[in-house]
Design a protein around this motif. Structure first.
Motif, PDB file in Angstrom:
ATOM      1  N   GLY A   1       0.826  -1.203   0.000  1.00 53.13           N
ATOM      2  CA  GLY A   1       0.000   0.000   0.000  1.00 53.13           C
ATOM      3  C   GLY A   1       0.856   1.247   0.000  1.00 53.13           C
ATOM      4  O   GLY A   1       0.569   2.215  -0.711  1.00 53.13           O
TER       5      GLY A   1
ATOM      6  N   LEU B   1      -7.878   0.584   5.143  1.00 47.67           N
ATOM      7  CA  LEU B   1      -6.953   1.654   4.793  1.00 47.67           C
ATOM      8  C   LEU B   1      -7.299   2.903   5.599  1.00 47.67           C
ATOM      9  O   LEU B   1      -8.454   3.288   5.700  1.00 47.67           O
TER      10      LEU B   1
ATOM     11  N   TRP C   1      -9.755   3.677  -4.873  1.00 47.79           N
ATOM     12  CA  TRP C   1      -9.080   2.617  -4.110  1.00 47.79           C
ATOM     13  C   TRP C   1     -10.133   1.617  -3.666  1.00 47.79           C
ATOM     14  O   TRP C   1     -10.999   1.935  -2.863  1.00 47.79           O
TER      15      TRP C   1
ATOM     16  N   ARG D   1      -2.524   1.168   7.445  1.00 46.02           N
ATOM     17  CA  ARG D   1      -3.617   0.259   7.769  1.00 46.02           C
ATOM     18  C   ARG D   1      -3.956   0.404   9.231  1.00 46.02           C
ATOM     19  O   ARG D   1      -3.083   0.253  10.085  1.00 46.02           O
TER      20      ARG D   1
END
Lengths: 240, 498
Positions: free
Chosen positions: A67, A93, A86, B411
Motif C-alpha cells: 500500500g 486503509l 481505491w 492500515r
C-alpha cells in the motif's frame, strides 16, 4: 554491415514495442514516475502508465508495504490533479496516512467490498473511466482471464491500474504489464539518533513484459523515492 | 383535451369484501349489522340476502323472519374506506388519478387513457370484468363529468358510455337521486312530483335556488359540466412520470429492457427541455397477477442521459420478478434537480471530482454493490484516531481543515487488538510483543505520542502510542492504554505502517 544489422534489430524492437502499445519516450519526459533506476527495467526506460501492475505481498501484515509503495507512485500520478479510486476490503486503509506519501486523501474515493468478484467488476468499470488517474484494487485471486479484461480496459482509457494481492496462495500467469513483490525492510540507522528511519522496502520486479526483471531497495524520503545504496544489496547477497 | 371520467359502483362492496375473505359465505345469505337506537339494523346485505328479502335499513330480527338462515356479522366502521382505497390503488394501473367516492364507489379521471386499451368500450369492459372476476359486483360508466358518470353507473339502464356532450340528454331520464343530493332535498323534490331530472333542468335557475338552495344548482352544473369538479387523487401524481402499457404481458429481460429504454427516452426528453437532471427514479411494474414489483435507482449527480440511466437500470433488471408477465410499466422521477448546462470542450481537461463520467461510474457501482460501499473522507478536527476522519456527504465537498501532519499507519485496525508486551521501564517503548502467538523483537521505536480522550465525548483512559519496528523490518503502531502505575496497563496493536 555489422552496424547496420544492430540498427535494424533496434528498429524492429522499437516497432514491436510500438505495436504492443509502448510509445518511445519524448525527450525530457524520462524518469516520469520518480522511481529512479527502477524505471530502466521497463521497455524504453519508461514506467508504463496505461497498464495494469500487479503487486504481491507475502502476508497480510506485509500488505501495508505494498500500500505504501502504491501510494508513493500515486503521489506522482496525482501531482497534476486528478482522482484515484481505491477498492479495498472492510475499510482497513486509514485515509490520513496517505498524506505521508504526498497524496491528498480527499482526492481518493474508497470503495469497500468483501468479494473478489465484486471488486474486479468495479475495477474493470473504473478502469474504463478515462477521467480517473489510477485505480487500486485489493484482491486475493486474479486469474489470467480476469487480468486480460483489466488490460483491455486500460488500453482504451489509459488509466493506470494496480492490483494488490495480499497473501496470494499461488501466482499463475497474468496479462499484467509487471509483477512486483514488496517487502518491508528494517530502516537504516540514523547515526546515534533513536527511533525509526525512513520507510525502506525491498522492491522486486518478478516479471516485466519486454523488460528486465530486477531487485532494488527503495526508501521513501521527503516525498520521493530514493534508491538505497547498492552496497546494501551486495551485503545481503553475501550474507545468504 | 376532452376530459372523461369513469365512475365505478360497487353494489355490495362490504359483503363482497367479506365474502372474499370467508369462502364459506359464498353460498349463504348474510348481512352486516350495527346497533342503532336499541335495534340492530342491517347496514349491508349480500346479493343473495337481498334476493330473499333482507334489505339495508331493516332490523336484523325482522329480516330473520323473512330469511330464517340469515347470517349476521358486526359492521366495523371505516371498512368501506379501507376497501375502496385498496381497490383504488389497484385501479392506478388504468389511470394515474383515482379518487375514492364514499360510501361505495370510485371516480377515475381517464382523460387520455382509454385509447391505450383500444377505446372506451374495451377499457370499461376490461376494468369491470377484472373487478367482477375478483368477486366484486361492479358497475361502471364513462361520461364527460364525474357527476354524469356517477348517475349513469347507478341509475341508467342504457349504455354505460355517455358520448361527449351527451350528458344532458341521458340525465333527463334519470331520477333526482342520481344528482348526489341530500335526503332532505330529495324528499322535497319527491313531494313536488319530480320523478326525473328532465323537468328540473327546464326550470329557471332563480326558482330552483329559492326553493332548494344552492346545492341543487351546483350539483346540476357539476353533472352537466358547467362547473369543474376536482378529484382528490389517492396518490398525488408525480410531476415526472411516464407510463407504458403493454398489449402482451412482458416476461423476458430483453422486453423489460426495451420498456425501460422507451420510458427513459420519453422522460429524459422532457427533463432535458426543462433543464432538469434526474436524481432518483422508480420503476413500478404492474403484473397480471395483481402484484406490483418496483426497483429504483439513484444518481450522485443530476443526469438526463438515456444511455447512462439505462445502464443503471440494467443492473436492476435481475431483481424484477415478472412471474406470469408485466402488463404496465410506470417510471416515476420523485427527485430531480436543476442541471447546469456545461459547454462541451474540444480537448479533454482534467475535471477531477466534477467529472460526469466519474459520477456515472459511481452510480453504476452504487447500483451493483450498494451506495454504502463508496466513501470519501475529509479531515475532522479530532486527535483520537478513530474520529480523525469524517465521511464526505457529497462528491464535491472540500476539506475545511488541513489533513494532520503526524505520521499515521496506512492500515488501521477498526478495533485495537490486545498484545502481550515486555517493556524495560514504565515509560520505555516495549522490548518485545506477542501478537497471535507470534513473538516480535523490537529493534527501533518512536514515541510515546500521547492522545487523550475527549472528555466531553466519552470517558476512559488515554493512549500512549509508539511506532515500533521489529527485527523483520515490519513497522507497527502500538499503544498502552492508561498509566503504568496501576500495574494493569494494557497494550494494543492498532495499525501497520508501510
Amino acid at each position: 554491415m555489422q552496424i547496420n544489422k544492430t540498427d535494424i534489430i533496434d528498429k524492429l524492437r522499437q516497432d514491436i514495442l510500438g505495436w504492443e502499445g509502448y510509445k518511445p519516450p519524448v525527450t525530457g519526459a524520462r524518469s516520469l514516475i520518480g522511481l529512479g533506476p527502477l524505471e530502466t527495467a521497463f521497455p524504453n526506460g519508461v514506467f508504463p502508465l496505461a497498464a495494469v501492475h500487479e503487486l504481491v505481498c507475502g502476508s497480510s501484515e506485509q500488505a501495508a508495504a505494498g500500500g505504501g509503495l502504491v501510494t508513493g507512485i500515486l503521489s506522482v500520478l496525482l501531482q497534476r490533479g486528478g482522482i484515484c479510486v481505491w477498492i479495498g476490503r472492510a475499510r482497513r486503509l486509514f485515509a490520513p496516512a496517505l498524506t505521508v506519501f504526498g497524496v491528498a486523501p480527499h482526492k481518493v474515493i474508497f470503495i469497500s467490498l468483501s468479494k473478489d468478484k465484486d471488486a474486479l467488476w468495479v475495477m474493470e468499470e473504473a478502469l474504463k473511466c478515462s477521467g480517473l488517474k489510477a485505480v487500486v484494487c485489493e484482491v486475493h485471486e486474479l486469474n489470467f482471464k480476469q487480468s486480460q479484461r483489466l488490460q483491455l480496459a486500460v488500453e482504451q482509457s489509459r488509466v493506470t491500474g494496480f492490483v494488490l494481492r495480499n497473501a496470494a496462495d499461488k501466482l499463475g500467469s497474468t496479462a499484467c504489464a509487471a509483477r512486483w513483490r514488496v517487502k518491508s525492510l528494517p530502516s537504516a540507522n540514523l547515526g546515534d539518533l533513536p527511533g525509526l528511519g525512513f520507510f525502506r522496502w525491498q522492491v522486486e520486479l518478478l516479471k516485466v513484459r519486454n523488460g528486465q526483471p530486477c531487485k532494488w531497495i527503495l526508501e521513501w524520503q521527503d516525498g520521493h523515492f530514493v534508491p538505497a545504496a547498492q552496497i546494501l544489496l551486495n551485503e545481503e547477497r553475501q550474507a545468504g | 383535451m376532452q376530459k372523461r371520467f369513469m365512475s365505478i359502483w360497487f353494489r355490495h362492496l362490504l359483503t363482497d369484501g367479506l365474502a372474499l375473505r370467508r369462502a364459506d359465505l359464498k353460498e349463504a345469505p348474510f348481512v352486516l349489522a350495527a346497533p342503532v337506537k336499541n335495534r340492530v339494523v342491517i347496514t349491508a346485505a349480500s346479493a343473495l340476502a337481498e334476493q330473499q328479502g333482507a334489505f339495508t335499513g331493516m332490523a336484523v330480527a325482522d329480516a330473520r323472519a323473512a330469511v330464517p338462515e340469515l347470517l349476521s356479522f358486526d359492521d366495523t366502521p371505516g371498512k368501506a374506506a379501507k376497501l375502496l382505497r385498496l381497490l383504488g390503488l389497484w385501479c392506478i394501473r388504468y389511470t394515474p388519478v383515482v379518487a375514492v367516492d364514499l360510501p361505495d364507489g370510485l371516480l377515475l379521471d381517464i382523460s387520455g387513457c382509454a385509447h391505450l386499451w383500444g377505446g372506451e368500450r374495451s377499457y370499461l369492459k376490461e376494468i369491470v370484468l377484472k373487478l367482477r372476476a375478483a368477486g366484486f359486483d361492479a358497475r361502471a360508466a364513462i361520461a364527460d363529468t364525474p357527476g354524469a358518470a356517477f348517475a349513469v353507473s347507478r341509475f341508467a339502464r342504457v349504455s354505460p358510455i355517455v358520448p361527449v356532450g351527451g350528458q344532458a340528454g341521458v340525465l333527463a331520464g334519470l331520477p333526482p337521486a342520481a344528482l348526489r343530493l341530500d335526503a332532505e332535498i330529495l324528499e322535497r323534490l319527491q313531494k313536488l312530483g319530480f320523478r326525473t331530472i328532465g323537468p328540473i333542468l327546464s326550470m329557471p335557475a332563480s326558482t330552483l335556488r329559492r326553493r332548494f338552495g344552492k346545492e341543487l344548482l351546483l350539483r346540476i352544473d357539476q353533472a352537466l359540466g358547467r362547473v369543474d369538479e376536482a378529484l382528490v387523487s389517492l396518490i398525488p401524481p408525480a410531476p415526472y412520470v411516464e407510463r407504458l402499457p403493454c398489449l402482451e404481458p412482458i416476461r423476458t429481460a430483453v422486453g423489460i429492457e426495451i420498456a425501460i429504454e422507451k420510458l427513459l427516452s420519453a422522460l429524459c426528453l422532457r427533463l432535458q427541455a426543462e433543464g432538469k437532471g434526474l436524481r432518483k427514479a422508480v420503476l413500478k411494474c404492474h403484473r397480471i397477477d395483481g402484484h406490483k414489483v418496483q426497483v429504483s435507482i439513484t444518481t450522485t449527480k443530476g443526469s438526463h442521459s438515456v444511455s447512462h440511466l439505462v445502464r443503471l437500470f440494467q443492473l436492476q433488471i435481475s431483481k424484477i420478478e415478472p412471474a406470469l408477465g408485466i402488463e404496465l410499466f410506470i417510471l416515476e422521477a420523485p427527485r430531480v434537480e436543476d442541471m447546469e448546462t456545461v459547454q462541451e470542450q474540444i480537448w479533454a481537461v482534467d475535471k477531477g471530482l466534477a467529472d460526469t463520467a466519474l459520477a456515472e461510474l459511481l452510480d453504476r457501482v452504487a447500483g451493483k454493490v450498494g451506495a454504502e460501499a463508496i466513501r470519501r473522507y475529509l479531515p475532522a478536527e479530532h486527535y483520537w484516531p478513530e474520529r480523525s476522519v469524517k465521511i464526505a456527504t457529497s462528491l464535491i465537498e472540500e476539506p475545511t481543515t488541513a489533513w494532520p501532519e503526524q505520521m499515521r499507519p496506512i492500515r488501521l485496525l477498526s478495533v485495537p487488538e490486545p498484545i502481550e508486551v515486555m517493556a524495560l521501564l514504565p515509560d520505555n517503548p516495549p522490548k518485545t510483543f506477542a501478537y497471535k502467538d507470534k513473538r516480535h523483537i523490537i529493534i527501533k521505536a518512536d514515541g510515546p505520542e500521547r492522545i487523550g480522550r475527549e472528555w466531553w465525548q466519552d470517558s476512559g483512559e488515554h493512549r500512549d502510542y509508539y511506532a515500533v519496528e521489529d527485527s523483520g523490518g515490519q513497522r507497527y503502531w502500538v499503544f498502552r492504554s492508561g498509566h503504568y502505575d496501576g500495574g494493569d496497563a494494557r497494550w494494543y496493536l492498532h495499525g501497520y505502517f508501510a
